[in-house]
Design a protein around this motif. Structure first.
Motif, PDB file in Angstrom:
ATOM      1  N   PRO A   1       0.806  -1.219   0.000  1.00  0.00           N
ATOM      2  CA  PRO A   1       0.000   0.000   0.000  1.00  0.00           C
ATOM      3  C   PRO A   1       0.841   1.273   0.000  1.00  0.00           C
ATOM      4  N   ASP A   2       2.021   1.233   0.608  1.00  0.00           N
ATOM      5  CA  ASP A   2       2.870   2.426   0.659  1.00  0.00           C
ATOM      6  C   ASP A   2       3.383   2.824  -0.719  1.00  0.00           C
ATOM      7  N   LEU A   3       3.397   1.855  -1.674  1.00  0.00           N
ATOM      8  CA  LEU A   3       3.928   2.127  -3.012  1.00  0.00           C
ATOM      9  C   LEU A   3       2.840   2.472  -4.016  1.00  0.00           C
ATOM     10  N   GLY A   4       1.595   2.507  -3.597  1.00  0.00           N
ATOM     11  CA  GLY A   4       0.515   2.887  -4.497  1.00  0.00           C
ATOM     12  C   GLY A   4       0.174   1.799  -5.499  1.00  0.00           C
ATOM     13  N   PHE A   5       0.059   2.182  -6.771  1.00  0.00           N
ATOM     14  CA  PHE A   5      -0.418   1.270  -7.814  1.00  0.00           C
ATOM     15  C   PHE A   5       0.719   0.437  -8.407  1.00  0.00           C
ATOM     16  N   VAL A   6       1.424  -0.260  -7.542  1.00  0.00           N
ATOM     17  CA  VAL A   6       2.427  -1.242  -7.946  1.00  0.00           C
ATOM     18  C   VAL A   6       1.835  -2.613  -7.652  1.00  0.00           C
ATOM     19  N   GLY A   7       1.830  -3.478  -8.675  1.00  0.00           N
ATOM     20  CA  GLY A   7       1.129  -4.746  -8.535  1.00  0.00           C
ATOM     21  C   GLY A   7       2.016  -5.967  -8.631  1.00  0.00           C
ATOM     22  N   SER A   8       1.520  -7.063  -8.050  1.00  0.00           N
ATOM     23  CA  SER A   8       2.147  -8.376  -8.169  1.00  0.00           C
ATOM     24  C   SER A   8       1.161  -9.310  -8.849  1.00  0.00           C
ATOM     25  N   PRO A   9       1.576 -10.013  -9.907  1.00  0.00           N
ATOM     26  CA  PRO A   9       0.653 -10.928 -10.598  1.00  0.00           C
ATOM     27  C   PRO A   9       0.194 -12.054  -9.676  1.00  0.00           C
ATOM     28  N   THR A  10      -1.108 -12.280  -9.654  1.00  0.00           N
ATOM     29  CA  THR A  10      -1.660 -13.349  -8.820  1.00  0.00           C
ATOM     30  C   THR A  10      -2.474 -14.361  -9.627  1.00  0.00           C
ATOM     31  N   GLU A  11      -2.917 -13.963 -10.815  1.00  0.00           N
ATOM     32  CA  GLU A  11      -3.723 -14.853 -11.648  1.00  0.00           C
ATOM     33  C   GLU A  11      -3.383 -14.574 -13.114  1.00  0.00           C
ATOM     34  N   MET A  12      -3.036 -15.634 -13.838  1.00  0.00           N
ATOM     35  CA  MET A  12      -2.603 -15.485 -15.229  1.00  0.00           C
ATOM     36  C   MET A  12      -3.507 -16.300 -16.149  1.00  0.00           C
ATOM     37  N   ASP A  13      -3.811 -15.734 -17.321  1.00  0.00           N
ATOM     38  CA  ASP A  13      -4.562 -16.451 -18.359  1.00  0.00           C
ATOM     39  C   ASP A  13      -3.820 -16.244 -19.677  1.00  0.00           C
ATOM     40  N   ALA A  14      -3.006 -17.231 -20.027  1.00  0.00           N
ATOM     41  CA  ALA A  14      -2.149 -17.108 -21.213  1.00  0.00           C
ATOM     42  C   ALA A  14      -2.804 -17.613 -22.481  1.00  0.00           C
ATOM     43  N   SER A  15      -4.111 -17.879 -22.450  1.00  0.00           N
ATOM     44  CA  SER A  15      -4.765 -18.457 -23.630  1.00  0.00           C
ATOM     45  C   SER A  15      -4.679 -17.532 -24.835  1.00  0.00           C
ATOM     46  N   VAL A  16      -4.727 -16.223 -24.621  1.00  0.00           N
ATOM     47  CA  VAL A  16      -4.649 -15.285 -25.744  1.00  0.00           C
ATOM     48  C   VAL A  16      -3.289 -15.396 -26.436  1.00  0.00           C
ATOM     49  N   LEU A  17      -2.245 -15.691 -25.681  1.00  0.00           N
ATOM     50  CA  LEU A  17      -0.909 -15.826 -26.282  1.00  0.00           C
ATOM     51  C   LEU A  17      -0.834 -17.089 -27.130  1.00  0.00           C
ATOM     52  N   ARG A  18      -1.432 -18.169 -26.652  1.00  0.00           N
ATOM     53  CA  ARG A  18      -1.447 -19.410 -27.435  1.00  0.00           C
ATOM     54  C   ARG A  18      -2.262 -19.225 -28.720  1.00  0.00           C
ATOM     55  N   ASP A  19      -3.319 -18.442 -28.640  1.00  0.00           N
ATOM     56  CA  ASP A  19      -4.100 -18.147 -29.850  1.00  0.00           C
ATOM     57  C   ASP A  19      -3.249 -17.392 -30.870  1.00  0.00           C
ATOM     58  N   LEU A  20      -2.421 -16.473 -30.382  1.00  0.00           N
ATOM     59  CA  LEU A  20      -1.548 -15.716 -31.280  1.00  0.00           C
ATOM     60  C   LEU A  20      -0.479 -16.615 -31.896  1.00  0.00           C
ATOM     61  N   PHE A  21       0.025 -17.589 -31.133  1.00  0.00           N
ATOM     62  CA  PHE A  21       0.992 -18.543 -31.699  1.00  0.00           C
ATOM     63  C   PHE A  21       0.387 -19.278 -32.892  1.00  0.00           C
ATOM     64  N   GLU A  22      -0.873 -19.662 -32.748  1.00  0.00           N
ATOM     65  CA  GLU A  22      -1.546 -20.405 -33.815  1.00  0.00           C
ATOM     66  C   GLU A  22      -1.630 -19.592 -35.105  1.00  0.00           C
ATOM     67  N   LYS A  23      -1.615 -18.266 -34.962  1.00  0.00           N
ATOM     68  CA  LYS A  23      -1.718 -17.373 -36.122  1.00  0.00           C
ATOM     69  C   LYS A  23      -0.341 -16.830 -36.539  1.00  0.00           C
TER      70      LYS A  23
END
Length: 286
Positions: free
Chosen positions: A143-165
């Motif tokens: 909270p002291d750093l404001g809008f700095v985030g840590s990834p907690t949930e990933m959905d890489a399906s869009v990247l796999r779709d791009l690989f297919e193309k």
């Protein structure tokens, strides 16, 4: 003499390609995530060389994913806009005004420069951020750093779709919060999270140093995870190398086969790592 030199160059080129065949076969179909940052981002010639290497990697069967930083560009824009930064323990506080600039610079200016460079070399790059298609959902890191985030949930399906193309994803490290927030994410951290979500064969962290060094200052070409932990504990690994190696450890724990910390200032650094016998930089495995 000129003809002789040309024949020598041609033979050397053919020999190099022939020797690279086992590694070309090894990485055929592999997913390689590359964290791009540092010196090469501010130098157009280096940017073009990097883009050409990425296109070549794809042409020989690799599925490359680029995750980029852009800290110096963000600082320049903040200065131009007169937005003052505050710091907590040496880390910038990302307030609401700052995170808007971060997203504008990373998802706009920097991302599109890299996309354009890759497309200019004959590739098909697509610019994204972690907010697109819920690729990277984050929680606030501190909270002291404001809008700095840590990834907690990933959905890489869009990247796999791009690989297919046959498209090359270029990703800005900006994530989405569960309540509509925008979070600035450290580029190495984002690359590690994306590589883990994809179970990538390799994560290449391009930096401005040659790799992980031992107590004598020599680059160690291959390390196990337990060795990295010991080197952090005894102070051999210190400063800015600590978060990079910690990212490597988290990526490996997440299913990445190997992480390489290497010097992005070296021309053709990615090709040297993947397609030469001795590679480049420091390879970290589980």
């Amino acid at each position: 003499m000129k003809t002789l030199d040309m024949n020598t160059d041609r033979k050397a080129t053919a020999r190099t390609l022939s020797n690279a065949l086992p590694d070309l076969q090894r990485y055929n179909g592999a997913i390689v995530v590359v964290k791009f940052g540092g010196h090469a981002m501010g130098d157009q010639a280096a940017m073009d060389t990097f883009a050409r290497d990425i296109v070549l990697m794809q042409m020989v069967g690799v599925n490359p994913v680029i995750v980029h930083g852009g800290g110096p560009m963000i600082n320049e824009k903040l200065d131009v806009l007169g937005i003052k930064s505050s710091f907590v323990n040496g880390k910038r506080v990302t307030d609401e005004a700052t995170v808007e600039v971060v997203e504008m610079v990373l998802s706009g200016l920097v991302n599109k420069r890299i996309v354009q460079a890759i497309n200019g070399q004959g590739g098909k790059a697509v610019g994204l951020s972690g907010k697109d298609a819920n690729l990277m959902i984050c929680e606030q890191t501190n909270p002291d750093l404001g809008f700095v985030g840590s990834p907690t949930e990933m959905d890489a399906s869009v990247l796999r779709d791009l690989f297919e193309k046959d498209m090359i994803p270029v990703i800005a490290p900006v994530g989405a919060g569960r309540n509509g927030e925008t979070f600035n994410v450290n580029g190495d951290t984002a690359a590690g999270a994306i590589a883990a979500a994809l179970k990538a064969d390799r994560l290449l962290l391009l930096t401005d140093v040659a790799g992980v060094k031992n107590a004598e200052g020599q680059v160690v070409t291959e390390l196990k995870a337990e060795t990295i932990r010991a080197m952090i504990a005894d102070g051999t690994i210190a400063g800015g190398m600590i978060p990079k190696t910690e990212t490597a450890l988290m990526a490996i724990e997440g299913g990445v086969r190997g992480v390489v910390i290497l010097d992005g200032r070296e021309p053709n650094a990615c090709l040297l790592e993947l397609y030469t016998k001795h590679g480049a930089g420091s390879l970290i495995r589980g």
